[in-house]
Scaffold this motif. Sequence first.
Motif, PDB file in Angstrom:
ATOM      1  N   GLU A 706      22.650 -98.796 -25.589  1.00  0.00           N
ATOM      2  CA  GLU A 706      23.511 -98.785 -24.402  1.00  0.00           C
ATOM      3  C   GLU A 706      24.933 -98.347 -24.736  1.00  0.00           C
ATOM      4  O   GLU A 706      25.882 -98.659 -24.027  1.00  0.00           O
ATOM      5  CB  GLU A 706      23.534-100.165 -23.731  1.00  0.00           C
ATOM      6  N   SER A 707      25.092 -97.629 -25.831  1.00  0.00           N
ATOM      7  CA  SER A 707      26.415 -97.114 -26.223  1.00  0.00           C
ATOM      8  C   SER A 707      26.638 -95.757 -25.584  1.00  0.00           C
ATOM      9  O   SER A 707      25.713 -94.937 -25.508  1.00  0.00           O
ATOM     10  CB  SER A 707      26.504 -96.993 -27.743  1.00  0.00           C
ATOM     11  N   SER A 708      27.856 -95.522 -25.127  1.00  0.00           N
ATOM     12  CA  SER A 708      28.186 -94.227 -24.518  1.00  0.00           C
ATOM     13  C   SER A 708      28.743 -93.244 -25.532  1.00  0.00           C
ATOM     14  O   SER A 708      28.993 -92.091 -25.193  1.00  0.00           O
ATOM     15  CB  SER A 708      29.216 -94.435 -23.406  1.00  0.00           C
ATOM     16  N   THR A 709      28.956 -93.696 -26.766  1.00  0.00           N
ATOM     17  CA  THR A 709      29.487 -92.822 -27.805  1.00  0.00           C
ATOM     18  C   THR A 709      28.752 -93.066 -29.113  1.00  0.00           C
ATOM     19  O   THR A 709      28.145 -94.115 -29.317  1.00  0.00           O
ATOM     20  CB  THR A 709      30.994 -93.059 -28.035  1.00  0.00           C
ATOM     21  N   ALA A 710      28.825 -92.082 -29.973  1.00  0.00           N
ATOM     22  CA  ALA A 710      28.274 -92.188 -31.320  1.00  0.00           C
ATOM     23  C   ALA A 710      29.114 -91.326 -32.250  1.00  0.00           C
ATOM     24  O   ALA A 710      29.794 -90.393 -31.813  1.00  0.00           O
ATOM     25  CB  ALA A 710      26.811 -91.753 -31.354  1.00  0.00           C
TER      26      ALA A 710
END
Length: 790
Positions: A706-710
Amino acid sequence: MIADDHEIVRQGIRSLFDLQTDWEICGEAVDGLDAIEKSKHLKPDIILLDVSMPHLNGLDAARVIRKEVPESKILMVSQHDAAYMSQRALEVGARGYVAKSELSRQLLAAVESLIHDGQPPGIGSDQPAQKSMTNEPGVPNGATTPSPPKQRSQLAEASDREKRPRLKDRQFENTVDTVPAMIWMSGADSLPTFFNKRWLEFTGRSLEQELGNGWGEGVHPEDRQRSVDTYLSAFHSRQPYKMEYRLRRADGKFRWIVSHGVPRIGDEGEFEGYVGSCVDITEQKTVEEIRSRLAAIVESSEDAIISKDFNGIITSWNAGAERIFGYTEQEAVGKSITLIIPPELRSEEAQILKRLRAGERIEHFETERVTKDKKRLTVSLTISPVKDASGKMVGASKTARDVTQSREVEMALRESEQRMRFSLEAANFGSWNWDVLTGKVQWSENMERIHGQSAGSFAGNFESFVQCIRKEDRSQVQEAIQRAMEGDGKYHSEYRQVRADGTVGWMEARGQVIRDASGRPVRLMGVCMDISERKRAEEALKQAREDLERRVTNRTVELERAQERLRALSGRLLRMQDDERRRIARELHDTAGQILVALSLNLVPLEQELAKRDSDLVKPVRESLGLVDELSRDLRTISHLLHPPLLDEAGLPSALRWYVEGFSERSKVGVELHLAEDLGRLPAECETAIFRMVQECLTNIHRHSESSTAAISITHDAQAIKVEIRDQGKGMPTPIPRAGVGIQGMGERIRQLGGSLEIESGVQGTSVVAILPAKRNSSDTPLETADIAS
């Protein structure tokens, strides 16, 4: 000349070129090596070069062609995305790049542009923005100050470039050149305009280098901002100042400088700038630091540290002396040292002064001293002569440590040991007491029974005791006794005792050395017990442990072998999986993909012909072209996800950029990709493992985190390559469950290459880090003609 390994694509390109009556196809090549040879013989004006070809790919072939046939212009074509391949094409010397999906629309225009020396589609260049730097007048390079007004900055820069240092009074300039101090002068704009000869000799730089802001290059970076702030603050307020900073000497060493500066006022009262002097105070700073440390040590010491002259008059008295003897510094300094010496020991002080005048140092010795309240103390003294700077002895320094309490403790300890001896005897332990000076040994009444000796058989001396010990153990018992005498006084030994009935029993002895006031051993006393049963139990336990360890070792070897076989099988399965992915991707590329390209090339002329006739059939033909394009893109995406051709042809960096961009578009997850600039090509299996690791991690981030960035980072040094992938999602459950198939496969890939994989997860996200041994690919460097020939 056309270079492509697929006949159907070459045929479609020929059909397009047939529409141009003034163009001639002089030759065709089926791979990179063939393209090089035919280019050297045919010397075509334009070479249409495919990227993905057997034996030698188009990028490497382009490097060689540019050297061998520099007059030929190269136009690269491929199914790869233009965002990545256009840059690679530019690096190898190509003049343009057209994606195969756009051949029917852009190829003719691209060739036409090359013919007229234009810039084809797909090739561009970016130029970095130019940075400007403006320095505050009087501020050294590297220091930060508030941005000055533009007009003032321009005047300051003009002063740096054009003005030569001028002094109103040439006589003053000649005079200060003879002064041993370093003299400088600045103008009304705060910029230095003059440095004397001593300054230039100290820094080893020329006057031109020091003028303006140049002098600041020699100031220590840690002192630069502070010195600038001090100078500018005084300059703006027209006040004198003094400051200390470190300045680099001509030999490269930084020296402490004290700088004084005052305003210069002209004959008419106008402000003309500043004049100042600098003096090297490094030695003074060093002496001050040493003195400060010594003073701190003396004041913080728990011991009494006292100095006196050779007349026995006290000259210094620290806090430790005040605490031990009760006199304050005011009460003691100036008084005779006999203030703290008992009357009967004052002759001792005369002997001490005599030895000190002879230059002798008096090491630790114990004596008595008296406090202000007449209490006697046992102290340990160390006395050393004190010399002045010329080496002349001017007095003595005395260190006194109060050992009264420690001596009382030692006495209590000896009494306690004696009580312990009797307690052990009551508990049926045998006790013994050896008088070291006389050699006599006292045994408790039960000692002969414990040793298995008949009553009255022990002679009561050390030699008789040694004769009872088995010959093989006598030396180690004597060595244990010697260690106790010379060491900490603790004695411990285990030995075998020959009993009266001929059997052998094990004995354990523990003891303690008793010393007199001078530290000399006078007695060794302790206890003894029969440990035969314990020894038998220990032997049985040892045998059982050895047998267990042997069985564990054998089982461990079997497990390791099984694990090695399992890892080998896992490695083969992973390689088979990669080979199958590569084969399917290649099949899609070489068959279906090329057929779609040819189909597009065949439909374009049909579309153009129907458009001329204004036929109703042109609409379905155009729709068919759109479907072909859509199918080509989908097929290319599936093929590249199975095994991106960029990984084999352009290397890991290009493949990762392509994949990350596509992943971000599909998943709406923002990915930050950082690659070492000099990463270059790696062994194929290493590039595949890293690519699959990134692919697996990004997939898990999209599905679970559920992360919007990596963030992806690949760095390396001479020994290892580090791959790190992070997200800011919800993390993995706690405790972390057993790894799934994807994570296990990722870990196995890394282990097969001799690397390690670590996963950390928490409320702030998950981090996956892989460390791989650095093994460079020998093909990382560009190919040369000689390499091709071989």
